[in-house]
Design an enzyme around this catalytic site. Structure first.
Site, PDB file in Angstrom:
ATOM      1  N   THR A  44      10.257  58.880  -0.230  1.00 13.94           N
ATOM      2  CA  THR A  44      11.446  58.606   0.566  1.00 13.94           C
ATOM      3  C   THR A  44      12.483  57.835  -0.233  1.00 13.94           C
ATOM      4  OG1 THR A  44      10.036  58.512   2.527  1.00 13.94           O
ATOM      5  CG2 THR A  44      12.263  57.645   2.747  1.00 13.94           C
ATOM      6  N   SER A 148      11.137  47.989  -4.159  1.00 13.77           N
ATOM      7  CA  SER A 148      11.510  47.368  -2.888  1.00 13.77           C
ATOM      8  C   SER A 148      10.564  46.209  -2.560  1.00 13.77           C
ATOM      9  CB  SER A 148      11.558  48.414  -1.772  1.00 13.77           C
ATOM     10  OG  SER A 148      12.158  47.896  -0.605  1.00 13.77           O
ATOM     11  N   ASP A 306      14.300  41.240   1.020  1.00 12.82           N
ATOM     12  CA  ASP A 306      13.200  41.636   0.148  1.00 12.82           C
ATOM     13  C   ASP A 306      13.697  41.641  -1.306  1.00 12.82           C
ATOM     14  OD1 ASP A 306      14.838  43.850   0.436  1.00 12.82           O
ATOM     15  OD2 ASP A 306      13.197  45.285   0.405  1.00 12.82           O
ATOM     16  N   ASP A 308      14.682  43.755  -3.645  1.00 11.02           N
ATOM     17  CA  ASP A 308      15.893  44.464  -4.059  1.00 11.02           C
ATOM     18  C   ASP A 308      17.014  44.313  -3.037  1.00 11.02           C
ATOM     19  OD1 ASP A 308      14.714  46.277  -2.181  1.00 11.02           O
ATOM     20  OD2 ASP A 308      15.919  47.893  -3.020  1.00 11.02           O
ATOM     21  N   ASP A 310      17.538  45.252   0.021  1.00  9.02           N
ATOM     22  CA  ASP A 310      18.017  46.330   0.894  1.00  9.02           C
ATOM     23  C   ASP A 310      17.506  46.159   2.325  1.00  9.02           C
ATOM     24  OD1 ASP A 310      15.362  47.120   0.569  1.00  9.02           O
ATOM     25  OD2 ASP A 310      15.844  49.228   0.174  1.00  9.02           O
ATOM     26  N   ARG A 311      16.738  45.108   2.579  1.00  6.53           N
ATOM     27  CA  ARG A 311      16.243  44.846   3.931  1.00  6.53           C
ATOM     28  C   ARG A 311      16.589  43.419   4.342  1.00  6.53           C
ATOM     29  NH1 ARG A 311      10.764  48.225   4.944  1.00  6.53           N
ATOM     30  NH2 ARG A 311      11.112  49.877   3.428  1.00  6.53           N
ATOM     31  N   GLU A 393      14.363  51.536  11.505  1.00  3.46           N
ATOM     32  CA  GLU A 393      13.488  50.528  12.104  1.00  3.46           C
ATOM     33  C   GLU A 393      12.853  49.585  11.083  1.00  3.46           C
ATOM     34  OE1 GLU A 393       9.965  50.746  11.548  1.00  3.46           O
ATOM     35  OE2 GLU A 393      10.311  52.464  10.236  1.00  3.46           O
ATOM     36  N   SER A 394      12.852  49.960   9.817  1.00  4.87           N
ATOM     37  CA  SER A 394      12.230  49.127   8.799  1.00  4.87           C
ATOM     38  C   SER A 394      13.198  48.080   8.252  1.00  4.87           C
ATOM     39  CB  SER A 394      11.691  49.984   7.659  1.00  4.87           C
ATOM     40  OG  SER A 394      12.714  50.796   7.109  1.00  4.87           O
TER      41      SER A 394
END
Length: 548
Positions: A44, A148, A306, A308, A310-311, A393-394
């Site tokens: 992904t 990630s 996180d 990198d 991205d979250r 959702e993540s």
């Protein structure tokens, strides 16, 4: 899964990754392309693996980077390539290997100042900014070396084409196939320049990613409102690539922001263990976030990203917010305050994101565009304005600038963290309280994801499912309203199945990056109903496997 005894606790020395051995294996161990597990495989979000498993070694990075160069040449991409990486132990060696190949292929490479990590959204924003300012000329693209939030032993490699977001499936398949061709030929066609010569080449330029991102934040957020509120903000970068951003943001905009953890160590020894006892820098996990949670009374609002970046993880006085809850509050807040956005712009959500977003979209009279899992599906919609927000959702999301331009077309953790502060500054209440107001109008859903091991047979069964194979008439005691194997927003296959009824739904799909099957369930009728949904989902999966 039972809770590991070290969940929420700092790892003991024996639980830490042996970083010297990990890095040594990157350079000295050689994968065999005849072994499926040792080939290049884009899931992904890029290729991931570990040097200790012969799935992320120097030969892989040489092959993948040459494949990216081949792709650029065959598709007329002639602008600079923005290259960045996070703080995982394998990221720096892979960064050096990638630079050796890029420069040898005459690619002009923009990198951060020595020793500075680069977050995924910073790379995406840099690509978009360059291409907007150089319209009609050679377009830029990017590579981010990161796995990630994966454990410290892992490495990862992501390619972002000129649209700035994660490469679409057709692109990653092209790169994956070419990279494996290079591996099979012992990388004889790979062009390599020694790192010292590559680093000193005129093709390599230092680029201030931090300044570009920080200076532009006022285009997408109400930074003066955050500063004027006087909110006390705490942030934990979890030892990752968002660390260089926070102090410049606080200084430029006059925000009362404290970085509570400035440690960077590739063993991530300062991150509490996740529920399974692994060190996983997941800012949506209450176990990995236990240290920040213990500090929540010191701040009006706290957050984390996180490695990198991205979250996002949002901590209010009440809780670490469930990502689905915060995204619902985000939708409600953004579409009420971004008055310049087109009235036709909608909410983009992956098919496993909470149905609360559908209910909020209906309240706001905004279309909801549902796509398969993966942020890459939102890229064209953010560019066209069909979606003003894309979220999954993540705990990944991004949205348009005040005047409707794409800010980043990859997930952006710092953006959503700062949006939480803007929301609290302007609404006078926490994002948790904003979400509570939504549940009063739309109900309070229960959401849970279950994971189970999935071999090749299971994965193939799920990927090949058709609606006709699903014989369900009822779901948790209610009539089945729809069964889909393609996302309604773009008709792309979802790699599994989703079954919906009035009060709940479930979706089953194989992971794109791990050998597991994911079962997502959500109920608007309580915990017992949720258990019924899960039983029906597992029973269906068992029947399908027996028939295969």
């Amino acid at each position: 899964m039972s809770l590991h005894p070290h969940a929420g606790q700092l790892p003991t020395p024996d639980m830490l990754t042996d970083v010297p051995s990990l890095v040594s294996a990157y350079y000295t161990d050689f994968p065999s392309p005849a072994e499926a597990s040792q080939r290049v495989s884009f899931g992904t979000s890029g290729h991931r693996g570990s040097s200790l498993d012969l799935s992320f070694n120097e030969e892989h990075i040489y092959a993948i980077t040459q494949a990216v160069c081949d792709y650029r040449a065959s598709h007329g991409i002639k602008g600079p390539l923005f290259l960045g990486g996070d703080s995982h132990a394998l990221s720096q060696p892979a960064f050096r290997s990638a630079l050796e190949v890029l420069v040898a292929n005459d690619v002009h490479v923009f990198i951060a100042p020595d020793g500075e990590y680069t977050a995924t959204p910073v790379i995406s924003h840099a690509i978009l900014s360059w291409n907007a300012g150089n319209a009609g000329s050679a377009q830029a693209d990017g590579i981010i070396i990161t796995p990630s939030h994966n454990p410290p032993r892992d490495g990862g490699f992501k390619y972002n084409p000129p649209h700035g977001g994660p490469a679409e499936t057709a692109v990653t398949r092209w790169i994956e196939r070419r990279a494996n061709e290079h591996l099979e030929a012992s990388n004889r066609a790979v062009q390599i320049m020694h790192y010292r010569a590559a680093r000193q080449s005129s093709r390599v330029k230092v680029y201030d990613f931090t300044a570009r991102y920080v200076d532009d934040l006022a285009d997408v957020l109400d930074m003066p409102a955050i500063a004027a509120s006087g909110l006390s903000l705490g942030v934990d970068p979890l030892g990752g690539a968002s660390l260089p951003l926070w102090e410049p943001i606080a200084h430029k905009y006059g925000i009362a922001l404290s970085v509570v953890n400035q440690e960077v160590d590739p063993s991530f020894r300062f991150v509490p263990c996740d529920k399974d006892g692994k060190i996983r820098m997941d800012c949506s996990s209450p176990y990995a976030m236990s240290r920040l949670l213990s500090l929540r009374d010191r701040f009006d609002l706290a957050f984390a990203c996180d490695p990198d970046a991205d979250r996002h993880g949002i901590v209010t006085h009440e809780e670490l917010m469930n990502p689905n809850h915060f995204l619902a509050a985000t939708c409600w807040y953004l579409f009420r305050t971004r008055t310049q956005w087109s009235k036709g712009s909608g909410i983009g959500k992956t098919l496993v994101t909470s149905a609360m977003l559908d209910r909020v979209g209906e309240e706001l009279q905004r279309p909801v565009v549902e796509v398969p899992v993966g942020f890459k599906w939102f890229v064209p919609y953010l560019h066209s304005g069909r979606c003003a927000l894309g979220c999954e959702e993540s705990a990944g999301a991004s949205f348009l600038t005040h005047d409707g331009r794409p800010w980043s077309t990859d997930k952006d953790g710092p953006l959503l963290c700062l949006l939480a502060a803007e929301m609290m500054a302007k609404e006078g209440k926490s994002p948790s309280a904003v979400y509570a107001g939504l549940t009063e109008r739309h109900g309070a859903p229960c959401y849970q994801r279950l994971d189970a091991p999935a071999d090749t047979k299971v994965r193939n069964v799920l990927k090949g499912l058709t609606v006709e194979q699903v014989d369900m008439q009822e779901l948790a005691g209610e009539r089945v309203e729809s069964v889909i194997t393609h996302a309604p927003g773009n008709e792309a296959p979802i790699g599994g199945i989703k079954v919906m009824a009035r009060s709940g739904w479930f979706a089953v799909r194989p992971s794109g990056t791990e050998p597991i099957c994911k079962v997502y369930t959500e109920s608007f009728a309580g915990e017992e109903h949720l258990r019924h949904l899960q039983k029906d989902a597992i029973d269906l999966l068992d029947r399908l496997l027996q028939q295969a």
